[in-house]
Design a protein around this motif. Structure first.
Motif, PDB file in Angstrom:
ATOM      1  N   ARG A 125       0.824  -1.204   0.000  1.00  7.91           N
ATOM      2  CA  ARG A 125       0.000   0.000   0.000  1.00  7.91           C
ATOM      3  C   ARG A 125       0.863   1.262   0.000  1.00  7.91           C
ATOM      4  O   ARG A 125       0.642   2.192  -0.764  1.00  7.91           O
ATOM      5  CB  ARG A 125      -0.920   0.005   1.221  1.00  7.91           C
ATOM      6  CG  ARG A 125      -2.021   1.063   1.117  1.00  7.91           C
ATOM      7  CD  ARG A 125      -2.887   1.090   2.351  1.00  7.91           C
ATOM      8  NE  ARG A 125      -2.081   1.319   3.534  1.00  7.91           N
ATOM      9  CZ  ARG A 125      -2.358   0.789   4.732  1.00  7.91           C
ATOM     10  NH1 ARG A 125      -3.392   0.011   4.890  1.00  7.91           N
ATOM     11  NH2 ARG A 125      -1.583   1.057   5.755  1.00  7.91           N
ATOM     12  N   GLU A 126       1.886   1.255   0.871  1.00  7.77           N
ATOM     13  CA  GLU A 126       2.711   2.454   1.016  1.00  7.77           C
ATOM     14  C   GLU A 126       3.735   2.607  -0.101  1.00  7.77           C
ATOM     15  O   GLU A 126       4.233   3.709  -0.328  1.00  7.77           O
ATOM     16  CB  GLU A 126       3.442   2.440   2.363  1.00  7.77           C
ATOM     17  CG  GLU A 126       2.527   2.330   3.593  1.00  7.77           C
ATOM     18  CD  GLU A 126       1.590   3.510   3.701  1.00  7.77           C
ATOM     19  OE1 GLU A 126       2.034   4.642   3.408  1.00  7.77           O
ATOM     20  OE2 GLU A 126       0.400   3.311   4.043  1.00  7.77           O
ATOM     21  N   ALA A 127       4.085   1.497  -0.729  1.00  2.00           N
ATOM     22  CA  ALA A 127       5.114   1.503  -1.775  1.00  2.00           C
ATOM     23  C   ALA A 127       6.315   2.377  -1.396  1.00  2.00           C
ATOM     24  O   ALA A 127       6.642   3.343  -2.098  1.00  2.00           O
ATOM     25  CB  ALA A 127       4.516   1.959  -3.107  1.00  2.00           C
ATOM     26  N   TYR A 166      16.904  -7.669   3.975  1.00  2.00           N
ATOM     27  CA  TYR A 166      15.972  -7.743   2.843  1.00  2.00           C
ATOM     28  C   TYR A 166      15.605  -6.397   2.235  1.00  2.00           C
ATOM     29  O   TYR A 166      14.954  -6.352   1.198  1.00  2.00           O
ATOM     30  CB  TYR A 166      14.660  -8.419   3.288  1.00  2.00           C
ATOM     31  CG  TYR A 166      14.826  -9.776   3.916  1.00  2.00           C
ATOM     32  CD1 TYR A 166      15.540 -10.776   3.257  1.00  2.00           C
ATOM     33  CD2 TYR A 166      14.249 -10.061   5.156  1.00  2.00           C
ATOM     34  CE1 TYR A 166      15.683 -12.038   3.830  1.00  2.00           C
ATOM     35  CE2 TYR A 166      14.385 -11.320   5.725  1.00  2.00           C
ATOM     36  CZ  TYR A 166      15.108 -12.295   5.069  1.00  2.00           C
ATOM     37  OH  TYR A 166      15.241 -13.521   5.630  1.00  2.00           O
ATOM     38  N   GLY A 167      15.956  -5.313   2.916  1.00  2.80           N
ATOM     39  CA  GLY A 167      15.461  -4.003   2.500  1.00  2.80           C
ATOM     40  C   GLY A 167      15.677  -3.700   1.027  1.00  2.80           C
ATOM     41  O   GLY A 167      14.747  -3.344   0.297  1.00  2.80           O
ATOM     42  N   ARG A 168      16.937  -3.862   0.575  1.00  2.00           N
ATOM     43  CA  ARG A 168      17.243  -3.527  -0.812  1.00  2.00           C
ATOM     44  C   ARG A 168      16.445  -4.383  -1.785  1.00  2.00           C
ATOM     45  O   ARG A 168      15.901  -3.895  -2.770  1.00  2.00           O
ATOM     46  CB  ARG A 168      18.739  -3.697  -1.059  1.00  2.00           C
ATOM     47  CG  ARG A 168      19.504  -2.400  -0.938  1.00  2.00           C
ATOM     48  CD  ARG A 168      21.000  -2.635  -0.767  1.00  2.00           C
ATOM     49  NE  ARG A 168      21.378  -2.377   0.618  1.00  2.00           N
ATOM     50  CZ  ARG A 168      21.543  -1.143   1.115  1.00  2.00           C
ATOM     51  NH1 ARG A 168      21.366  -0.092   0.345  1.00  2.00           N
ATOM     52  NH2 ARG A 168      21.871  -0.970   2.374  1.00  2.00           N
ATOM     53  N   GLU A 169      16.353  -5.690  -1.460  1.00  2.00           N
ATOM     54  CA  GLU A 169      15.601  -6.588  -2.346  1.00  2.00           C
ATOM     55  C   GLU A 169      14.138  -6.179  -2.425  1.00  2.00           C
ATOM     56  O   GLU A 169      13.528  -6.212  -3.488  1.00  2.00           O
ATOM     57  CB  GLU A 169      15.658  -8.016  -1.798  1.00  2.00           C
ATOM     58  CG  GLU A 169      16.881  -8.788  -2.211  1.00  2.00           C
ATOM     59  CD  GLU A 169      16.828 -10.172  -1.591  1.00  2.00           C
ATOM     60  OE1 GLU A 169      15.953 -10.954  -1.995  1.00  2.00           O
ATOM     61  OE2 GLU A 169      17.623 -10.429  -0.659  1.00  2.00           O
ATOM     62  N   ILE A 170      13.570  -5.806  -1.267  1.00  2.00           N
ATOM     63  CA  ILE A 170      12.159  -5.426  -1.252  1.00  2.00           C
ATOM     64  C   ILE A 170      11.947  -4.182  -2.115  1.00  2.00           C
ATOM     65  O   ILE A 170      11.017  -4.127  -2.920  1.00  2.00           O
ATOM     66  CB  ILE A 170      11.673  -5.185   0.188  1.00  2.00           C
ATOM     67  CG1 ILE A 170      11.659  -6.505   0.952  1.00  2.00           C
ATOM     68  CG2 ILE A 170      10.278  -4.563   0.199  1.00  2.00           C
ATOM     69  CD1 ILE A 170      11.450  -6.362   2.446  1.00  2.00           C
ATOM     70  N   LEU A 171      12.845  -3.214  -1.975  1.00  2.95           N
ATOM     71  CA  LEU A 171      12.717  -1.999  -2.786  1.00  2.95           C
ATOM     72  C   LEU A 171      12.800  -2.344  -4.271  1.00  2.95           C
ATOM     73  O   LEU A 171      12.050  -1.820  -5.089  1.00  2.95           O
ATOM     74  CB  LEU A 171      13.802  -0.981  -2.409  1.00  2.95           C
ATOM     75  CG  LEU A 171      13.687  -0.388  -0.994  1.00  2.95           C
ATOM     76  CD1 LEU A 171      14.842   0.576  -0.727  1.00  2.95           C
ATOM     77  CD2 LEU A 171      12.346   0.326  -0.790  1.00  2.95           C
ATOM     78  N   VAL A 205      11.969  -5.279  -5.629  1.00  2.00           N
ATOM     79  CA  VAL A 205      10.714  -5.944  -6.015  1.00  2.00           C
ATOM     80  C   VAL A 205       9.624  -4.906  -6.238  1.00  2.00           C
ATOM     81  O   VAL A 205       8.886  -4.964  -7.227  1.00  2.00           O
ATOM     82  CB  VAL A 205      10.276  -6.961  -4.933  1.00  2.00           C
ATOM     83  CG1 VAL A 205       8.879  -7.507  -5.233  1.00  2.00           C
ATOM     84  CG2 VAL A 205      11.276  -8.102  -4.821  1.00  2.00           C
ATOM     85  N   LEU A 206       9.554  -3.938  -5.340  1.00  3.91           N
ATOM     86  CA  LEU A 206       8.498  -2.929  -5.456  1.00  3.91           C
ATOM     87  C   LEU A 206       8.664  -2.080  -6.723  1.00  3.91           C
ATOM     88  O   LEU A 206       7.682  -1.668  -7.339  1.00  3.91           O
ATOM     89  CB  LEU A 206       8.491  -2.021  -4.223  1.00  3.91           C
ATOM     90  CG  LEU A 206       7.959  -2.671  -2.935  1.00  3.91           C
ATOM     91  CD1 LEU A 206       8.203  -1.775  -1.732  1.00  3.91           C
ATOM     92  CD2 LEU A 206       6.467  -2.988  -3.061  1.00  3.91           C
ATOM     93  N   GLN A 207       9.934  -1.852  -7.087  1.00  5.11           N
ATOM     94  CA  GLN A 207      10.160  -1.010  -8.266  1.00  5.11           C
ATOM     95  C   GLN A 207       9.864  -1.727  -9.576  1.00  5.11           C
ATOM     96  O   GLN A 207       9.512  -1.102 -10.564  1.00  5.11           O
ATOM     97  CB  GLN A 207      11.609  -0.512  -8.287  1.00  5.11           C
ATOM     98  CG  GLN A 207      11.781   0.781  -7.507  1.00  5.11           C
ATOM     99  CD  GLN A 207      13.202   0.944  -6.994  1.00  5.11           C
ATOM    100  OE1 GLN A 207      14.114   0.252  -7.455  1.00  5.11           O
ATOM    101  NE2 GLN A 207      13.391   1.834  -6.054  1.00  5.11           N
TER     102      GLN A 207
END
Ligand code: ADP
Ligand code: ZN
Length: 625
Positions: free
Chosen positions: A591-593, A614-619, A621-623
């Protein structure tokens, strides 16, 4: 440990390690108590957040140089995932149990003795071995035994349903390590069990924390049994397509039959009971924990310690033994706080069977009396026309208002005055005894009341009884309701192998018309409100489940992408997906992207270690969505 994890203030630990913004309910007070070295007894419902009550103090005390917190846990099978969750959060933790290879066990022992572990999980039988106690002695002598947490503390009470002999031996910890703070935790609420815990674990000085036992997100529904399998299937298909849940049955045989039948209907259903091979049990439990949408059909051997947060329903095809059991079993639904269902089908046979099991049991008379009283309380809940939750909580001495989230609140049942019908049934039972010198079962009674000239009626000459046909205008199902209530209320009892009906002392008052008998009008299940958005129709089980919060189209895509990524991580780490991140955390990310690590860190459930890992990977994935 990385230097960012240095503060020993509990709230700072909650933020950094677990990524949560605030303590809930009594958590802050419990944490403070244990941090200061006092004992605590914590009664919180399932999903209330008991784990943090000892994990946060364990971290704080370890950072203050006080060493390891020992966690007593009854279920070896679940330690792996608990330790896995701590590992994901960056907390040095381990378990010692029989599943470990010798090398691995010795490595953990070395870590333990060196004071590097924050939490150590072990089962009581292991703890009570001389080797284990010797290690604890060594830690204690060096001031490195920080605290003891006793999970599922009700296992020490014979009164409850999960009694474990080994728990009695735990008093040795207190005798040997006086001054080491202990925290006992349980989701069992009744006063007797609580008193047992205090006495047997010598927790007289413990501060007591009792949370409300309400589980507002659980919707309670009790339906009259008609065709239970069909009713269950309708419930599963219409309300819980693709959801994970538990179906409780009383016997092993029924578990296997029901699981096979549901599987035949295309559901991902598996059996679980104590008679299955240990390997099969472990496999089925793993599937339930790790895969989405598995329906576990089980006896009560399944469930304790299952901390899967997204169990969306618990269904009962048979009546539990008492309200404590009902509450514990249904409590496994909706730990994540999202809407969940407790559904039960209940009928005459259940009442008769439960009563008979007590009567024929081996227990002493006063114990039987107690079991009967407990069953009666459950029957009153099942027969209730008013709010189920009010009754349930009242049983645990908690006052509340009509909840608006149970079947009776949502669809107040129509009732009919069954007093006359009840009198007819009682006098017919009376006539049987007068005429034949013995009684008959419910089926025959209803035939006589309805004036059916069956073979048995003619053979016994019952068409000549004055009660023959006096209830012809009342349908058979209504008669079953009348009888069920008469048995539930104790005016009629059943005897012997054939469940022959007999009057009790209290039947007189009903016969005289002094006791009104109000019955629910059996109705088709009403359409359920407010569910369509949650259980969007999907064609088969295993279809993608909607996110736990409303998301726009882009949000749904991000949620799905995050789930795919999470599944890979979970597989790599050999852990259930929810341990990596809860659905609710992924949904908030979707939701927050967030587009920076800082923004990601503010999402609930993202602690420092997970952000780092995981932070970088999540960013990324979101991008890419
Ligand atoms: P219990 O052992 O009492 O059944 P858990 O300790 O498993 O409950 O906690 C239930 C859920 O609530 C877990 O998913 C946990 O992460 C979450 N939780 C607990 N405390 C908090 C909190 N203060 N803020 C946010 N989530 C929490
Ligand atoms: Zn209600």
């Amino acid at each position: 440990m990385p230097s960012i994890l240095a503060a020993s203030d509990p709230l700072a630990i909650l933020h950094e390690v677990f990524g949560y913004s605030a303590f809930r309910g009594h958590q802050a007070a419990v944490v403070e108590r244990v941090c200061q070295g006092g004992d605590a007894l914590v009664l919180m419902p399932t999903g209330g957040g008991k784990s943090l009550c000892y994990q946060v103090p364990a971290i704080a005390r370890h950072r203050a140089g006080q060493g390891v917190t020992l966690v007593v846990s009854p279920l070896i099978a679940l330690m792996h995932d608990q330790v896995g969750a701590l590992d994901e959060a960056g907390v040095p933790a381990a378990f010692l149990n029989s599943t470990l290879e010798g090398d691995e066990a010795r490595r953990i022992e070395r870590e333990l003795l060196a004071g590097r572990l924050v939490l150590l999980y072990a089962a009581p039988e292991r703890i009570l071995t001389p080797r284990f106690l010797a290690m604890l002695d060594s830690l204690h002598e060096r001031g490195l035994l920080s605290a003891v947490a006793i999970d599922e503390a009700h296992c020490v009470s014979q009164w409850g349903h999960d009694f474990r002999e080994e728990y009695l031996g735990l008093s040795v910890l207190h005798e040997r390590y006086a001054g080491v703070p202990r925290i006992a935790l349980t989701a069992t609420a009744d006063a007797h069990t609580r008193a047992d815990i205090v006495e047997r674990l010598a927790l007289e000085d413990a501060q007591l924390f009792v949370a409300s036992f309400d589980r507002p997100n659980i919707r309670y529904t009790i339906v009259e049994k008609d065709e239970p399998r069909k009713q269950l299937l309708r419930f599963l298909r219409e309300e819980h397509e693709g959801d994970a849940g538990i179906v409780y049955c009383q016997s092993r045989k029924k578990v296997e039959e029901t699981a096979a039948w549901l599987a035949g209907e295309g559901l991902d259903a598996l059996p679980y009971h104590a008679g299955l091979d240990a390997g099969v049990r472990r496999r089925h439990q793993d599937r339930f924990l790790r895969d989405e949408g598995v329906v576990m059909v089980a006896t009560i051997a399944f469930g304790m310690g299952i901390d899967k947060p997204d169990v969306r329903f618990v269904a009962h095809l048979d009546l539990p033994k008492n309200i404590e059991g009902y509450y514990q079993e249904t409590g496994r639904a909706g730990r994540d706080g999202l809407p969940a269902d407790a559904w039960m089908a209940y009928g005459l046979v259940d009442v008769v069977n439960q009563r008979r099991m007590i009567d024929e049991g081996e227990a002493a008379d006063d114990f039987k009396r107690l079991q009967r009283a407990k069953l009666d309380a459950l029957l009153a809940l099942a027969e209730a026309h008013d709010c189920r939750r009010v009754r349930l909580l009242a049983y645990f001495d908690e006052a509340s208002e009509s909840c608006g989230n149970c079947d009776n609140c949502l669809h107040p049942p129509a009732v009919w005055d069954g007093t006359e019908a009840a009198r007819k049934a009682l006098s017919c039972i009376y006539r049987f005894h007068q005429h034949d010198g013995f009684g008959f079962g419910a089926g025959h009674l209803i035939d006589v009341l309805r004036g059916q000239r069956t073979e048995k009626v003619l053979q016994r000459g019952h068409e000549g009884l004055s009660t023959f046909g006096i209830g012809a205008d009342t349908p058979e199902q209504a008669w079953r309701g009348v009888l069920r209530q008469l048995i539930a209320l104790g005016h009629v009892r059943t005897e012997g192998e054939y469940n022959v009906l007999a009057l009790t002392e209290s039947a007189r008052a009903v016969l005289r018309g002094e006791v009104p008998v109000l019955l629910r009008v059996p109705a088709d299940p009403p359409p359920r409100r407010g569910r369509s958005s949650r259980s969007a129709p999907s064609s088969r089980s295993g279809a993608p489940k909607p996110p736990p919060v409303p998301l726009d189209e882009g949000g749904v895509q991000r949620f799905e992408a995050l789930k795919t990524w999470r599944a890979e991580v979970a597989r790599e780490h050999n852990l259930p997906a929810y341990i990596v991140f809860h659905d609710a955390t992924l949904a908030e990310m979707a939701r927050e992207a967030p587009d920076s690590l800082d923004a990601l860190a503010s999402i609930s459930g993202v602690g420092a270690k997970k952000l780092d890992a995981y932070g970088r990977e999540i960013l990324r994935v979101l991008q890419t969505v």
